[in-house]
Enzyme design. Sequence first.
Site, mmCIF file in Angstrom:
data_model
loop_
_atom_site.group_PDB
_atom_site.id
_atom_site.type_symbol
_atom_site.label_atom_id
_atom_site.label_comp_id
_atom_site.label_asym_id
_atom_site.label_seq_id
_atom_site.Cartn_x
_atom_site.Cartn_y
_atom_site.Cartn_z
ATOM 1 N N LYS A 195 58.523 6.734 145.334
ATOM 2 C CA LYS A 195 58.521 6.431 146.826
ATOM 3 C C LYS A 195 57.886 5.140 146.982
ATOM 4 O O LYS A 195 57.981 4.033 147.928
ATOM 5 C CB LYS A 195 58.404 7.647 148.239
ATOM 6 C CG LYS A 195 58.947 8.578 147.555
ATOM 7 C CD LYS A 195 58.160 10.094 148.100
ATOM 8 C CE LYS A 195 59.371 11.568 148.015
ATOM 9 N NZ LYS A 195 58.443 12.285 148.602
ATOM 10 N N GLN A 238 54.020 16.139 150.753
ATOM 11 C CA GLN A 238 54.479 15.837 149.380
ATOM 12 C C GLN A 238 54.165 17.810 148.870
ATOM 13 O O GLN A 238 53.144 17.855 149.186
ATOM 14 C CB GLN A 238 54.307 15.350 148.257
ATOM 15 C CG GLN A 238 55.032 15.690 146.663
ATOM 16 C CD GLN A 238 56.076 14.707 147.018
ATOM 17 O OE1 GLN A 238 56.065 13.588 147.444
ATOM 18 N NE2 GLN A 238 57.619 15.690 146.474
ATOM 19 N N ASP A 246 60.784 13.329 156.990
ATOM 20 C CA ASP A 246 60.645 14.537 156.182
ATOM 21 C C ASP A 246 61.837 15.069 156.345
ATOM 22 O O ASP A 246 63.079 16.086 155.892
ATOM 23 C CB ASP A 246 59.736 15.175 154.945
ATOM 24 C CG ASP A 246 59.583 15.131 153.671
ATOM 25 O OD1 ASP A 246 60.770 14.276 153.020
ATOM 26 O OD2 ASP A 246 58.522 14.837 153.024
#
Length: 363
Positions: A123, A167, A190
């Site tokens: 990322k 994450q 997200d």
Amino acid sequence: MLAAVLRGGELTLQTSLRSWRALSSIAYNGSYRLLKSPPLVSLDLLEDWTRRVDQDHLENVAIPKTSNQLTAALIDGKTIAEEIRSEIADEVRRMKSSIGKTPGLAVILVGDRRDCQIYVRNKILACEEAGIRSEVEELPESCSEDEILSALKTFNENPEIHGVLVQLPLPERFDEGKILSRLQLEKDVDGFHPLNMGNLALKGREPLFIPCTPKGCIELLLRSGVEIMGKRAVVIGRSNIVGLPTSLLLQRYHATVTVLHAFTKNPETIAREADIVVAAVGMPNLVRGSWLKPGAVVIDVGTYPVEDPSSDHGYRILGDVCYEEAVKVASAVTPVPGGVGPMTVAMLLLNTLESAKRFYDFV
């Protein structure tokens, strides 16, 4: 105490108003210029069962015959993702030259899981290539929940950070729901905030962000010319990260969706009825060729590292679907790696770009 409650209510109201303003403008603010997927609200249709029943009697659906010689088309997520990322980089350059600002993404990484470290590294590299600034807060697995929340608070309050992600998965001792609920809605790139997930589920609502992997799966289907409306879709796995939002998104596109999980009886039989199969479990080669209807389209989200001394990295990645068997039955299949993974990263960059556009009111 009453004053504190009133202040809390006022803050909640202000946050809600900001969210609604953002929601009302999302359909006109950019991401849909880069994707084939339109605003979800534009997909809402009136349910008309009488018309549907009449139509069903008139249709004859041709089912392809099984052939050991059939080779499925490859859905090349890597190439599609590269095209989208190139367009994102162009938009980032246009923003910088017009207003002198660039999008910013922050990642909170807890623990030392190898797969999570790989995801975060990919990322960050993708951000650099697109011109998006990035920051990573790495915390040891022994950290406290307060340390995670403190890092979240810092990024929430930083005006140069437009997207924040934690994450996942976090170590089991942490309350993921509590932590994600503290993430500022406007920075939830997200798409896992409860309000974003709720708006994804509700007809007539538009989430600020759609979770990246499901969003990438739909984009792969659309760009491959796969019809979703009216088709039978099976989603294997019901995680909050992939399975649940994918099933909700497919329903918004008017597929008839069945979710298979570990307690499902006869999953192979149910899966074999599907026109579209999305496998998101994380069990290598779970889905065999016998699970698939001839001519089905298969999206393999699974990534599972297995040791392989012959590989440069000492391991290779397998998906949930037995690829060698699937290509003999399906009409189209995503590879692993090179399928859904690159699309997930591209959708994250796109969500971050759109967040920055909203923040700066940049069209």
